[in-house]
Design a protein around this motif. Structure first.
Motif, mmCIF file in Angstrom:
data_model
loop_
_atom_site.group_PDB
_atom_site.id
_atom_site.type_symbol
_atom_site.label_atom_id
_atom_site.label_comp_id
_atom_site.label_asym_id
_atom_site.label_seq_id
_atom_site.Cartn_x
_atom_site.Cartn_y
_atom_site.Cartn_z
ATOM 1 N N LEU A 11 0.691 -1.697 0.400
ATOM 2 C CA LEU A 11 0.090 -0.062 0.125
ATOM 3 C C LEU A 11 0.339 0.712 -0.092
ATOM 4 N N LEU A 63 -7.443 1.325 5.215
ATOM 5 C CA LEU A 63 -8.387 0.310 4.283
ATOM 6 C C LEU A 63 -6.792 -1.111 4.619
ATOM 7 N N GLY A 64 -6.062 -1.138 4.772
ATOM 8 C CA GLY A 64 -5.043 -1.958 5.419
ATOM 9 C C GLY A 64 -5.594 -3.843 6.222
ATOM 10 N N LEU A 101 0.539 3.717 -3.595
ATOM 11 C CA LEU A 101 -0.061 5.181 -3.338
ATOM 12 C C LEU A 101 0.796 6.009 -2.277
ATOM 13 N N LEU A 148 3.731 0.720 6.363
ATOM 14 C CA LEU A 148 2.758 1.271 5.807
ATOM 15 C C LEU A 148 4.304 2.976 6.328
ATOM 16 N N LEU A 167 -5.222 4.731 4.272
ATOM 17 C CA LEU A 167 -4.238 3.620 3.859
ATOM 18 C C LEU A 167 -4.732 2.753 5.269
#
Length: 411
Positions: free
Chosen positions: A95, A222-223, A99, A307, A219
């Motif tokens: 991710l 989302l993850g 992104l 991330l 994110l």
């Protein structure tokens, strides 16, 4: 003073975040004058890294109780914890790479030391560096990977010593509890640190930095949702061969408590009740796997560490190699294992991953303001994983009442 502590910590942090952004926005670059408050907070976080990892990991490994229990139940549980943890941290890296939440932030206004060079070591150096030749020196240098290896070996040694190791186990159990209490004390400083750091970020870097933080939060959620839906859902459907909807309906109470408290430990009694009553898992498997998972199963934290490391690397222009990615995957998984099941523990683990691959620790100052918002979702992911692994292991070992799981929805 009593009224202040009666307000939940997460509400104080959110209020400090909003107030800090407003103060920084209107104050401008002058807000850097209060950054020292945030620096003190970050200093306390760095202080906790070594003792928290050492005591938590040793106590976590030794809590297994008997090496023979690492058979049908323990072996499967540990395997699922490790595999899902690796998938989670690589998901976070994917991710962050695709992104790029930290791209485009101008950090020229920040006065900081030089950005460390990427880790130049070869894989041979990395393997040798994992060997804790001098544990005391390893702790003094905050060289976390060999510290983790040393902690794991101590835990295994306590298990092998059996009755003779019980006095030492009590010391580490007590030390782990003490460090969790110290961490909770430090976390009480979070509103003040968040206020100062967010004022500094907003005043120095402006809205671009805030937009990057918003992207990081999105994110993170989302993850976590991908881990819960794909990894845990797949585990229940294809390995345990149970209805996914019934599983998530059965742990809804644990999800609610974990999201509101951001603490795996605080949610532990609720998770145990859900796995036993609603999912039909036997008492022995539920107690062993869920308790162990609350200590070492932190997939949401592992995903976030990957991330956040890329977020910091992108902000400060640090080029990471594939070797760094693999090192992040190892440290992200093991660091998540060492993260205590209390609010803010993931923030503390950042220092070990960032330092290993040359990402400036100033990144912690960026994310501290919004960490609580993300921590709530990460904890929900961790707790859901505890229940998923317990249910899957119980299904594989015949320690589950499938009818009770399905009929629990009608109770």
């Amino acid at each position: 003073m009593t009224a202040w502590f009666n307000i939940p910590l997460w509400q104080r942090v959110i209020a400090a975040l909003i107030l800090g952004v407003l103060v920084g926005y209107f104050w401008g670059p002058g807000a850097e004058s209060i950054k020292i408050i945030g620096d003190v907070f970050i200093g306390f976080i760095k202080m906790l890294v070594v003792p928290l990892i050492f005591f938590s990991l040793v106590a976590g490994v030794a809590s297994i109780g008997d090496i023979r229990k690492l058979g049908a139940v323990g072996g499967r549980a540990l395997l699922l914890f490790v595999i899902s943890g690796q998938i989670a941290v690589w998901l976070g890296l994917a991710l962050g790479t695709l992104l790029m939440p930290g791209a485009g932030v101008d950090t020229s206004a920040i006065e900081m030391g030089p950005v460390p060079d990427p880790n130049p070591t070869t894989w041979r150096d990395m393997i040798m560096g994992m060997i804790p030749q001098s544990p005391v020196q390893v702790m003094a240098d905050v060289n976390v990977l060999p510290l983790i290896i040393f902690s794991l070996l101590i835990g295994i040694g306590i298990l092998m010593a059996k009755e003779e190791g019980e006095p030492v186990l009590k010391i580490f159990d007590s030390g782990s509890v003490v460090m969790q209490k110290v961490t909770m004390v430090v976390m009480e400083l979070t509103p003040f640190g968040v206020f100062a750091l967010m004022a500094w970020v907003a005043g120095t870097l402006g809205l671009d930095a805030l937009a990057a933080l918003g992207k990081l939060v999105a994110l993170n959620y989302l993850g976590c949702l991908l881990i819960i839906g794909l990894i845990y859902g797949g585990m229940i459907k294809f390995i345990a061969k149970l209805p996914v909807v019934d599983f998530f309906r059965g742990i809804i109470d644990a999800i609610a408590v974990s999201y509101s408290t951001a603490s795996s430990n605080a949610t532990l009694p609720v998770t145990l009740r859900c796995t036993r009553r609603n999912l039909g898992v036997s008492n022995s498997v539920a107690s062993f796997v869920v308790s162990l998972g609350a200590t070492i199963n932190m997939n949401g934290t592992a995903m976030y560490l990957g991330l956040a490391t890329l977020f910091g690397a992108q902000i400060f222009g640090v080029d990471l190699s594939w070797g760094d990615y693999f090192l992040i995957s190892i440290l992200g998984t093991l660091g998540a294992v060492g993260a205590a099941g209390i609010p803010g523990a993931g923030l503390i683990m950042m220092a070990l991953v960032f330092g290993a691959v040359g990402v400036p620790l100033e990144t912690i100052a960026f994310v501290a303001g919004v960490d609580r918002i993300m921590d709530m979702m990460r904890t929900t992911t961790n707790v859901s994983g505890d229940a998923a692994v317990a249910t899957t292991v119980a299904s594989l070992t015949g320690e589950i009442d499938r009818e009770e799981m399905i009929s629990a929805d009608d109770v």
